[in-house]
Design a protein around this motif. Structure first.
Motif, PDB file in Angstrom:
ATOM      1  N   GLU A 192     -15.793  -2.201   1.079  1.00 50.14           N
ATOM      2  CA  GLU A 192     -15.927  -3.543   0.507  1.00 50.14           C
ATOM      3  C   GLU A 192     -14.895  -4.484   1.119  1.00 50.14           C
ATOM      4  O   GLU A 192     -13.862  -4.058   1.616  1.00 50.14           O
ATOM      5  N   TYR A 193     -15.217  -5.753   1.101  1.00 49.68           N
ATOM      6  CA  TYR A 193     -14.244  -6.739   1.578  1.00 49.68           C
ATOM      7  C   TYR A 193     -14.479  -8.071   0.891  1.00 49.68           C
ATOM      8  O   TYR A 193     -15.564  -8.333   0.391  1.00 49.68           O
ATOM      9  N   ASP A 194     -13.456  -8.893   0.856  1.00 51.81           N
ATOM     10  CA  ASP A 194     -13.604 -10.269   0.417  1.00 51.81           C
ATOM     11  C   ASP A 194     -13.239 -11.151   1.604  1.00 51.81           C
ATOM     12  O   ASP A 194     -12.440 -10.770   2.454  1.00 51.81           O
ATOM     13  N   ALA A 252     -10.011  -9.647   3.616  1.00 47.02           N
ATOM     14  CA  ALA A 252      -9.267  -8.636   2.859  1.00 47.02           C
ATOM     15  C   ALA A 252     -10.179  -7.453   2.592  1.00 47.02           C
ATOM     16  O   ALA A 252     -11.300  -7.608   2.119  1.00 47.02           O
ATOM     17  N   GLU A 307      -5.244  -5.303   4.925  1.00 42.34           N
ATOM     18  CA  GLU A 307      -5.765  -3.979   4.590  1.00 42.34           C
ATOM     19  C   GLU A 307      -5.102  -3.508   3.298  1.00 42.34           C
ATOM     20  O   GLU A 307      -3.885  -3.303   3.269  1.00 42.34           O
ATOM     21  N   MET A 308      -5.907  -3.362   2.258  1.00 46.80           N
ATOM     22  CA  MET A 308      -5.351  -2.949   0.972  1.00 46.80           C
ATOM     23  C   MET A 308      -6.178  -1.819   0.367  1.00 46.80           C
ATOM     24  O   MET A 308      -6.932  -2.029  -0.585  1.00 46.80           O
ATOM     25  N   PRO A 309      -6.042  -0.617   0.963  1.00 50.06           N
ATOM     26  CA  PRO A 309      -6.860   0.517   0.519  1.00 50.06           C
ATOM     27  C   PRO A 309      -6.646   0.863  -0.956  1.00 50.06           C
ATOM     28  O   PRO A 309      -7.530   1.430  -1.595  1.00 50.06           O
ATOM     29  N   GLY A 310      -5.482   0.517  -1.516  1.00 55.50           N
ATOM     30  CA  GLY A 310      -5.239   0.817  -2.930  1.00 55.50           C
ATOM     31  C   GLY A 310      -5.900  -0.185  -3.853  1.00 55.50           C
ATOM     32  O   GLY A 310      -5.913  -0.011  -5.066  1.00 55.50           O
ATOM     33  N   PHE A 311      -6.462  -1.252  -3.279  1.00 51.35           N
ATOM     34  CA  PHE A 311      -6.991  -2.326  -4.123  1.00 51.35           C
ATOM     35  C   PHE A 311      -8.498  -2.514  -3.934  1.00 51.35           C
ATOM     36  O   PHE A 311      -9.252  -2.551  -4.892  1.00 51.35           O
ATOM     37  N   TYR A 312      -8.924  -2.615  -2.679  1.00 51.75           N
ATOM     38  CA  TYR A 312     -10.355  -2.795  -2.414  1.00 51.75           C
ATOM     39  C   TYR A 312     -11.036  -1.436  -2.275  1.00 51.75           C
ATOM     40  O   TYR A 312     -10.448  -0.497  -1.727  1.00 51.75           O
ATOM     41  N   SER A 371       0.849  -1.197   0.000  1.00 55.14           N
ATOM     42  CA  SER A 371       0.000   0.000   0.000  1.00 55.14           C
ATOM     43  C   SER A 371       0.882   1.245   0.000  1.00 55.14           C
ATOM     44  O   SER A 371       0.629   2.205  -0.738  1.00 55.14           O
ATOM     45  N   ARG A 417       2.557   1.618  -3.400  1.00 52.44           N
ATOM     46  CA  ARG A 417       1.649   2.209  -4.393  1.00 52.44           C
ATOM     47  C   ARG A 417       1.522   3.706  -4.196  1.00 52.44           C
ATOM     48  O   ARG A 417       1.449   4.472  -5.155  1.00 52.44           O
TER      49      ARG A 417
END
Lengths: 253, 253
Positions: free
Chosen positions: B64-66, B21, B55-60, A106, A109
């Motif tokens: 939202e979560y998976d 995630a 935690e992937m704020p640049g992706f999700y 993160s 990025r």
């Protein structure tokens, strides 16, 4: 990441399963991912038992995917490596990482987007590789070399350096009242970390809390064993990076 | 889903780990998710060993979560339920599902978006619940009732009805040369499936390949054991939904 976590208990990885979640399945891409997983399983002497592929076009953006993995390992209860015998004066040995491994992306990025750098730019002081190639260097799998030392009875504690870096991952394996003194000049910091620090204007503390800084696995051992390990390492790179001291947390010097 | 998969081998679930995630961690939301996982572990007599929160704020996308899960179970090699003893004339018993369970949500989302229906609309013929509530009904965990029958030696084969429905999940547990004849009038199809079929204008074949249609777990057993199970089921709902025939695949009648 999974099998490196497992060996920190002195356990041998047995099997692995992956979870691959994506938009519509891109078979070529999935094949490349599976190829990487198979290679990782080979390196860790672990069986790829199966996995789950989830196609969720309403949720994942086209061309994107998330990947997670799960592994189970085995160790005799009497042989679990748990850090209990660690004492003042013990030595920290570090195994080199190949780069950022799988943590801190993160922040990576953010640095990329704030700096406007391209993944195709050459990484300074790295020979001829690009920033993208440096970031995608596969995570080193330490299973075989770590288990060799564990089986030789030379390991008191193991820390896999993941999110949280040294700061979070080393002290938690220590008995209460003990901390680590780490000599930050004792190993070679890979160029990708210098580049990230400079381009992102990130201070040392945040760098060390986010990235492995070039050391992916730390072994805690007695001074005698440390000498033995270092004099028998052959062509392998193992750094003596610090020692166990009274106190708590990690002091960098 | 994980533990229902495990019992199809006649195995007892031992432990579970989750992968959560998300963008930035929403503690309230994560707490609700973990609460559900804990409940599922209780129902399946399974230990929640740990998990990974990414935690992937640049992706999700924000909010939202998976979520994925992994479980390990145990069964004696000599007691594995593998369908090998299934033969012509054996009986299929079906355990009711609570709704769509965890499969078919891409199609559900398409129906919702194409039809313009709201999750807050009342679901017809359902009493007083909304479409959203029907879709979020927790997946039934069949572990205890299935293992009871397995331990009594009354089960020849087990199919967990997931993606692919009856069509994909039943025949694969049969020996070659055998198929299933399923009487589609033998159980009560929950209102959510009727609503999805109507609003999405989905034909029977696609419905049956995507959804469980109201049966979440299928047991294959001999005619004698079937009779025994049905006469001792007490207040539980178990449907006799079909039988094993010469041929292959699933014939719906």
């Amino acid at each position: 990441m999974s099998v490196n976590d497992i060996v920190t208990s002195g356990a041998k990885p047995l099997f692995f399963l992956d979870y691959f979640a994506t938009s519509e399945l891109d078979v070529d891409l999935a094949e490349q991912v599976i190829k990487g997983i198979v290679e990782g399983c080979k390196q860790s002497d672990c069986v790829l038992l199966g996995g789950e592929t989830a196609e969720m076009p309403g949720f994942y953006a086209k061309g994107e995917y998330d990947l997670s993995g799960f592994a189970v390992g085995i160790v005799k209860k009497s042989e679990v490596v748990d850090g209990k015998s660690i004492k003042e004066g013990d030595v920290l040995l570090g195994f080199p990482s190949s780069g950022v491994h799988s943590n801190g992306f993160s922040l990576v990025r953010r640095v990329l987007s704030d700096s406007g750098a391209s993944l195709n730019d050459k990484l300074p002081d790295s020979g001829d590789i690009t920033i993208g190639e440096a970031l995608l260097a596969p995570t080193v799998i330490y299973v075989k070399e770590v288990l060799e030392l564990v089986n030789a009875g030379k390991v008191k504690g193991l820390a896999h350096i993941t999110g949280g870096g040294f700061t979070d991952n080393i002290p938690r394996i220590f008995p209460e009242g003990l901390g680590a003194s780490v000599d930050v000049t004792s190993w070679v910091v890979p160029p990708i970390f210098k580049w990230l620090k400079k381009m992102g204007n990130i201070n040392d503390q945040e760098m060390r809390r986010t990235f492995n800084m070039g050391i992916g696995m730390v072994i805690v051992t007695s001074p005698e064993w440390a000498e033995d390990i270092l004099s028998n390492k052959g062509t392998k790179i193992i750094y003596k990076i610090g020692q166990v001291v009274k106190g708590n947390g990690v002091n960098y010097c």
